[in-house]
Design an enzyme around this catalytic site. Structure first.
Site: not given
Ligand code: PEP
Ligand code: MG
Length: 587
Positions: A198, A305, A341, A443, A466-467, A477, A514
């Protein structure tokens, strides 16, 4: 002039910054001042010795890890090891602990002040500047003594403009970086952190160059040294010589020129050469991001977020406070849809260590009580948020997005919680959008594989790559040590993505991406070819992606992507993707 050297890390946010190093202080001077009981003296000395020993072995490990680095870098570590071993730092504080009964941190900082004052008297500039090294070594020991580094001190020195500063830190938590939104730093670099942590995501949202995973930058760089940050290549040049500086200044102005050219696309329609409309939405963290979203020509907010609104402040926001924030966003977007979200707290995003999560110790926070799991475990917190979002839905088009769903039962419980919030508002005669859509983040691999459960229960889907990548490939990550394994083009990831997009399309359920993939122009065509028609990304990336969309022909891409999806060998996939990106048609 000071020695010039180059460090390599993970370029997580593109562009070039040139400025002065601003070392993030671990607030050494703010250590607590305690008078300890006589019987505790030996214990306190032992604590001090343990911290010294830890830092000593840390330096040794650093030295070993520097085999392939220039010899000069090793010299820094040698110098710091010497300072650490000097009796003035390793012995005198023990006397202070014994004689004045100070706590170890205080004893050390007092002695540091004495030493720094001595250095500052020295005529010779080189020697005078060694006071920085003394401070850095002491900071390291204090950090060891107090456990975690304190919250970052962000203040720039008097008369220094923030836009000329490059923040250099060992580590920055998302809560630290979110605070940067109130500042104007040119860039930041850290020793640790992965490409989709993040911290990295926030760098992209700030649209400033950033390099993470530099390993020893905090130790090697001194305050006020000139630094060039190349956020695309992940390179840091400290004390560049004039020729290099000039070259980068030129590159910097070229990038700025290209960016300003892209601005012309702001009002252009986002559609492909074969006239397929593609919705480009913005990811935001704070209401303050709205102007950037509108500036980038976003057609809506695809991901708000919400947890970032309150990170690091230590308490839960009230319903009214949340309502105001959500209303501000929806009104700011002037009728465009806003996907809010619910809190994705936990993992690397803690509200405050001793708040919502309390003292629940989590061995694997990314697999623990995070996001919807935490919200369902804290019904009061969840109801407060749902009511606030519903109340704001009266002021524009709001969609509700739920993070980290994996089980049908979680979806059912969530929908029941939404129903409960609605019914309480009805009881109080408070208006809201009765038809608010509820969607889920895809995710977790289980969700992508059992997608039918989601398609039957929800109004829309949003893929959090991402997740999804983190959990599919079992890599953290936010850990730079495994970031080389973070591969969006892994065939398993592509399979899950394609399966989710195709299944949603068949079921007539809207789906967007996203995660950070959506904002990477080199993947726009791949996603378009998979059938994706909605992308959500940081505002700064929208125009570049739009340019890609406008240069693409889906009819041509779709069969090529189908062929790519049958491949397994990474080199072949990469080659195919390059070909896909090379197929450009003039506008
Ligand atoms: C993701 O996991 O791709 C996502 C958009 O949420 P975050 O990056 O806030 O976990
Ligand atoms: Mg995520």
């Amino acid at each position: 002039m000071s020695m010039s050297f180059t460090l390599h890390g993970l370029g997580v946010s593109g562009g070039i910054a040139i400025g002065q190093a601003h070392l993030m202080s671990h607030a050494t001077l703010e250590v607590s001042h305690l008078v300890i009981a006589p019987r505790m003296v030996d214990k306190e000395i032992a604590r001090f010795e343990t911290a010294l020993a830890r830092v000593r072995s840390e330096f040794e490990a650093m030295k070993e890890g520097m085999e392939h680095s220039p010899a000069e870098l090793g010299a820094f570590i040698d110098l710091h090891s010497m300072i650490l071993a000097d009796p003035e730092l390793s012995e005198t504080p023990k006397q202070l602990i014994r004689e004045r009964r100070c706590n170890a941190e205080w004893a050390l900082v007092q002695q540091m002040e004495v030493l720094v004052a001595q250095f500052e008297q020295i005529e010779d500039q080189y020697l005078r500047e060694r006071s920085y090294d003394v401070r850095q070594v002491v900071e390291r020991v204090v950090k060891e003594l107090v456990g975690q580094p304190g919250r970052a001190a962000l203040k720039a020195a008097k008369g220094v403009r923030e836009e000329n500063l490059i923040v250099v830190a060992h580590d920055l938590a998302p809560a630290d970086v979110i605070a940067f939104k109130d500042h104007n730093f040119a860039s930041f670099v850290t020793d640790v952190g992965g490409a989709t942590s993040h911290t990295a995501i926030l760098a992209r949202s700030l649209a400033i160059p950033a390099v993470l995973g530099l390993h020893n930058a905090r130790q090697l760089i001194r305050d006020k040294e000139t630094i060039i940050v190349d956020g695309l290549r992940g390179v840091l040049i400290v004390n560049p010589d004039p020729r290099v500086l000039e070259e980068y200044q030129l590159r910097k102005s070229q990038i700025e020129l290209e960016r300003s050219k892209l601005k012309r696309l702001k009002t252009a329609k986002s559609c492909t050469l074969d006239e397929i409309d593609v919705a480009l939405h913005a990811n935001i963290e704070l209401p303050g991001d709205i102007p950037a979203a509108l500036d980038g020509g976003a057609e809506g907010v695809g991901l708000f977020r919400t947890e970032f609104l309150f990170l690091g402040r230590g308490d839960m926001p009230s319903e009214d406070e949340q309502f105001e924030a959500y209303r501000k966003v929806v009104k700011g977007m002037e009728g465009r849809p806003v996907t809010i979200r619910t809190f994705d707290l936990g993992a690397d995003k803690d509200l405050h260590p001793d708040d919502v999560l309390g003292d629940r110790v989590q061995t694997n926070p990314a697999l623990g009580l995070r996001a919807i799991r935490l919200s369902l475990a804290e019904p009061r917190m969840f109801q407060t948020q749902l009511r606030a979002i519903l109340r704001a839905s009266k002021y524009g088009k709001i969609k509700l997005l739920i993070p980290m769903l994996s089980h049908a039962s979680e979806i059912d419980q969530t929908l029941a919680a939404v129903e409960q919030a609605k019914s309480s508002l009805r009881g109080e005669k408070i208006a809201f959008d009765e038809a608010i859509e509820v969607g889920g983040m895809i995710e977790i691999p289980a969700a992508a594989l059992a997608i039918g459960l989601f398609l039957r229960r929800l109004d829309f889907l949003s893929i959090g790559t991402n997740d999804l990548i983190q959990y599919t490939l079992a890599i953290d990550r936010s850990d730079e040590q495994v970031s080389h394994l973070y591969d969006p083009l892994h065939p398993a990831v592509l399979m899950l993505l394609a399966h989710t997009i195709t299944s949603a399309e068949k079921a007539g359920i809207p789906v967007s991406v996203c995660g950070e993939l959506a904002g990477d122009p080199s993947l726009t065509r791949l996603l378009l070819g998979m059938g994706l028609r909605q992308f959500s990304m940081h505002p700064a990336q929208i125009l570049e992606v739009k340019q890609r969309v406008m240069q693409s022909d889906v009819a041509e891409l779709a069969p090529a992507v189908r062929r790519l999806l049958r491949l397994e060998e990474p080199a072949k996939i990469r080659e195919h993707l390059d070909r896909l990106n090379g197929v450009e048609r003039p506008n």
